[in-house]
Design an enzyme around this catalytic site. Sequence first.
Site, PDB file in Angstrom:
ATOM      1  N   CYS A 189      -3.672   2.541  -4.479  1.00  0.00           N
ATOM      2  CA  CYS A 189      -4.611   3.339  -3.688  1.00  0.00           C
ATOM      3  C   CYS A 189      -4.649   4.725  -4.316  1.00  0.00           C
ATOM      4  CB  CYS A 189      -4.197   3.406  -2.216  1.00  0.00           C
ATOM      5  SG  CYS A 189      -5.294   4.483  -1.272  1.00  0.00           S
ATOM      6  N   TYR A 196     -14.876   4.808   7.456  1.00  0.00           N
ATOM      7  CA  TYR A 196     -15.542   3.575   7.013  1.00  0.00           C
ATOM      8  C   TYR A 196     -17.041   3.538   7.317  1.00  0.00           C
ATOM      9  CZ  TYR A 196     -10.981   1.895   5.798  1.00  0.00           C
ATOM     10  OH  TYR A 196      -9.753   1.761   5.187  1.00  0.00           O
ATOM     11  N   ASP A 220     -12.693   2.687  -1.148  1.00  0.00           N
ATOM     12  CA  ASP A 220     -11.887   2.971   0.035  1.00  0.00           C
ATOM     13  C   ASP A 220     -12.436   4.219   0.701  1.00  0.00           C
ATOM     14  OD1 ASP A 220      -9.894   2.765   1.868  1.00  0.00           O
ATOM     15  OD2 ASP A 220      -8.364   3.715   0.642  1.00  0.00           O
ATOM     16  N   HIS A 221     -12.600   4.155   1.959  1.00  0.00           N
ATOM     17  CA  HIS A 221     -13.174   5.254   2.750  1.00  0.00           C
ATOM     18  C   HIS A 221     -14.501   5.699   2.136  1.00  0.00           C
ATOM     19  CE1 HIS A 221      -8.917   6.454   4.313  1.00  0.00           C
ATOM     20  NE2 HIS A 221      -9.186   5.187   4.447  1.00  0.00           N
ATOM     21  N   HIS A 250      -7.581   0.155  -4.179  1.00  0.00           N
ATOM     22  CA  HIS A 250      -8.353   0.977  -3.245  1.00  0.00           C
ATOM     23  C   HIS A 250      -8.814   2.175  -4.055  1.00  0.00           C
ATOM     24  CE1 HIS A 250      -6.319  -0.165   0.851  1.00  0.00           C
ATOM     25  NE2 HIS A 250      -6.933  -1.174   0.279  1.00  0.00           N
ATOM     26  N   HIS A 265       0.855  -1.195   0.000  1.00  0.00           N
ATOM     27  CA  HIS A 265       0.000   0.000   0.000  1.00  0.00           C
ATOM     28  C   HIS A 265       0.891   1.245   0.000  1.00  0.00           C
ATOM     29  CE1 HIS A 265      -2.726   3.054   1.641  1.00  0.00           C
ATOM     30  NE2 HIS A 265      -3.719   2.276   1.250  1.00  0.00           N
TER      31      HIS A 265
HETATM   32  C1  DNO Z   1      -6.746   3.215   5.384  1.00  0.00           C
HETATM   33  C2  DNO Z   1      -6.087   2.097   4.766  1.00  0.00           C
HETATM   34  C3  DNO Z   1      -4.724   1.815   5.330  1.00  0.00           C
HETATM   35  C4  DNO Z   1      -4.275   0.471   4.820  1.00  0.00           C
HETATM   36  C5  DNO Z   1      -2.907   0.082   5.227  1.00  0.00           C
HETATM   37  C6  DNO Z   1      -2.465  -1.131   4.439  1.00  0.00           C
HETATM   38  O1  DNO Z   1      -7.906   3.283   5.333  1.00  0.00           O
HETATM   39  O2  DNO Z   1      -6.068   2.223   3.412  1.00  0.00           O
HETATM   40  O3  DNO Z   1      -4.788   1.779   6.709  1.00  0.00           O
HETATM   41  O4  DNO Z   1      -5.110  -0.522   5.311  1.00  0.00           O
HETATM   42  O5  DNO Z   1      -2.009   1.092   5.050  1.00  0.00           O
HETATM   43  O6  DNO Z   1      -1.388  -1.693   5.066  1.00  0.00           O
END
Ligand code: DNO
Length: 404
Positions: free
Chosen positions: A271, A373, A356-357, A298, A233
């Site tokens: 991401c 989340y 993501d989020h 992500h 990530h």
């Molecule tokens: C946040 C996430 C990060 C992710 C870590 C992966 O929402 O995208 O916390 O889980 O960095 O190791």
Amino acid sequence: MKQCWRWFGPDDSVKLSDLHQVGVEGIVTAIHAIPPGKAWGAQAIVDRQSILSAGGYRWDVVESLPVSEEIKTQTGLMSSHIAAYKTSLRALAQANIETVCYNFMPILDWTRTSLRAPQSHGGAAMLFDLTDFAVFDLHILERRGAAEDYVDALRAAAFERFSQMSGGDKTILQRNITAGLPGANDSWSLADVRRLLNSYKGITTERLRANLVDFLSEVAPLAETLGMRLCCHPDDPPFSLLGLPRVMSSSADYSAVLNAVDLPANGATLCTGSLGVSPSFDGPEFVKKHGPRIHFAHLRNTKRLASLMSDKPNFFEAPHLDGDTDMVGTVHALMVEQDRRKAEGRADWQIPMRPDHGQELLSDLGGHSTPGYPLIGRMRGLAELRGVMAAYRPSLGTQNCGEY
Ligand code: DNO
């Protein structure tokens, strides 16, 4: 792409059984109770899988199998932590779980200064404000040497803001930055942060990158033999904080690390939200360059705002299609990459993605959901992204790809 959802385990306020209504196809989760450096046992993995299968799902992606600070700094119990990492990988492979996300950010995982900044539409979003961060760094943490990292105007603005903050404001800021967010390795006190910062003394960017490559040289060949895919990530945000080095902030960083251990099992988590804070990020280009090694996506968007230092912008988490990242172009590029894989006969042609989020919207409001989340905000994100996926038609060839 496989439409996945991050679920934090039995304590998650979102119920697995509700996710079928959201259209979720797969689950991303981790055994958060096991600390970095300790092995995940076969039984703990099977127990989590039973819960998922009772809810009608399988465990598609591990996020995260955390890398300990000792591995990142190559100190203390590093060797036993690497052995534990390998044990966890073997146990996960045994349970038919193939995709494992991790990060190599020193000390803090994702960093925001506000977890619920009000938005003009009535909802709330997470935000990073460099002046607030400097308030924390200079006046709350009182990090030695911190002043050198900020320009005069920013130091003055931080001093001004700090003088006007109440005790409560300071506590909230400190908690937002250090208390450990879901997905972070741990939660740290100020004393912990100072101690950990000490352990990074002398660790330059080059050294941290070499430590990452050393770690991957140990675990990626094993993952390859086990038929697994590791996916790193990116740094969030993609610039240095607290004077710490960052090594996964750009496409060039990914090239360096993916080439250094040139195995398919050594891959990337794309991401778009983390990388997209940098004005130089180009989503479709990233996919063209690293496509075959992107094992997980992500998908989220951020919008930059001016800060007092142009290389460290402020930003907030925008609706999934509305920020600085060309989300439609990026999703299109990922779909093209899937077609390329299918044509190549790759069994892992389908890329797991998750919205993501999400912003806090409607019934998310009130602070009861895990920061970043919420149910409704992520559901909106997934619906929008699903629409983009459904609109995709391969630009070459005549077949409608049907499955997306
Ligand atoms: C946040 C996430 C990060 C992710 C870590 C992966 O929402 O995208 O916390 O889980 O960095 O190791």
